[in-house]
Design a protein around this motif. Structure first.
Motif, PDB file in Angstrom:
ATOM      1  N   UNK A  18       8.992  64.195  51.534  1.00 18.01           N
ATOM      2  CA  UNK A  18       7.943  64.710  50.667  1.00 18.01           C
ATOM      3  C   UNK A  18       7.666  63.730  49.521  1.00 18.01           C
ATOM      4  N   UNK A  19       6.411  63.381  49.329  1.00 15.98           N
ATOM      5  CA  UNK A  19       6.006  62.468  48.270  1.00 15.98           C
ATOM      6  C   UNK A  19       5.963  61.013  48.677  1.00 15.98           C
ATOM      7  N   UNK A  46       4.767  57.550  50.321  1.00  9.76           N
ATOM      8  CA  UNK A  46       3.523  56.878  50.692  1.00  9.76           C
ATOM      9  C   UNK A  46       3.912  55.589  51.414  1.00  9.76           C
ATOM     10  N   UNK A  47       2.980  54.986  52.082  1.00 16.29           N
ATOM     11  CA  UNK A  47       3.254  53.710  52.749  1.00 16.29           C
ATOM     12  C   UNK A  47       3.714  52.673  51.733  1.00 16.29           C
ATOM     13  N   UNK A  48       3.071  52.657  50.575  1.00 13.59           N
ATOM     14  CA  UNK A  48       3.416  51.697  49.539  1.00 13.59           C
ATOM     15  C   UNK A  48       4.861  51.888  49.081  1.00 13.59           C
ATOM     16  N   UNK A  49       5.256  53.134  48.837  1.00 12.70           N
ATOM     17  CA  UNK A  49       6.616  53.434  48.366  1.00 12.70           C
ATOM     18  C   UNK A  49       7.651  53.028  49.420  1.00 12.70           C
ATOM     19  N   UNK A  76       5.677  64.886  56.558  1.00 16.98           N
ATOM     20  CA  UNK A  76       7.134  64.948  56.431  1.00 16.98           C
ATOM     21  C   UNK A  76       7.753  64.936  57.828  1.00 16.98           C
ATOM     22  N   UNK A  77       8.736  64.059  58.009  1.00 18.93           N
ATOM     23  CA  UNK A  77       9.405  63.929  59.304  1.00 18.93           C
ATOM     24  C   UNK A  77       8.835  62.833  60.190  1.00 18.93           C
TER      25      UNK A  77
END
Length: 97
Positions: free
Chosen positions: A53-54, A56-59, A85-86
Motif C-alpha cells: 500500500x502506497x 509507486x514505481x518511483x518509490x 497491492x500484491x
C-alpha cells in the motif's frame, strides 16, 4: 477505340499492382523496424517484490537503487498508474537484445 480502352485497363492494372506492392513493403518494413527497436528477446527477471500500500514505481525503483530506464526495461508492460497491492514488480534482471 478498343485498343485505347485496353491500354487504359493495362495502365490501371499496373498502378493497382504497384500500389499493392508498395503497401506490402511498407507493412513489412514497419514490423521489421518494430522488432529491431523493441529487441527480439523479452527481459529476464531474476527477482521480484510485491507492491505494498502506497508504493509507486518511483518509490520501488529508488528503494532498490534502479534507474528509471532500467526499471522500465525489466518491467516492459507495467502500467505505473494502475499498481495494485500484491502485484509483482521485477527489481533485478537483464534485458537482452
Amino acid at each position: 477505340m478498343a485498343k485505347a480502352s485496353n491500354n487504359i485497363a493495362m495502365d490501371l492494372n499496373m498502378i493497382f499492382i504497384v500500389s499493392l506492392l508498395l503497401v506490402f513493403v511498407m507493412a513489412e518494413s514497419r514490423s521489421l523496424l518494430g522488432s529491431i527497436v523493441r529487441g527480439n528477446s523479452p527481459p529476464v527477471c531474476d527477482e521480484v517484490v510485491d507492491v505494498k500500500s502506497g508504493d509507486t514505481c518511483f518509490v520501488v525503483a529508488k528503494t532498490f537503487n534502479l534507474t528509471a530506464e532500467f526499471f522500465d526495461a525489466i518491467n516492459p508492460n507495467l502500467n505505473c498508474t494502475a499498481l495494485f497491492v500484491g502485484q509483482w514488480l521485477c527489481i533485478d534482471g537483464s534485458v537482452l537484445n
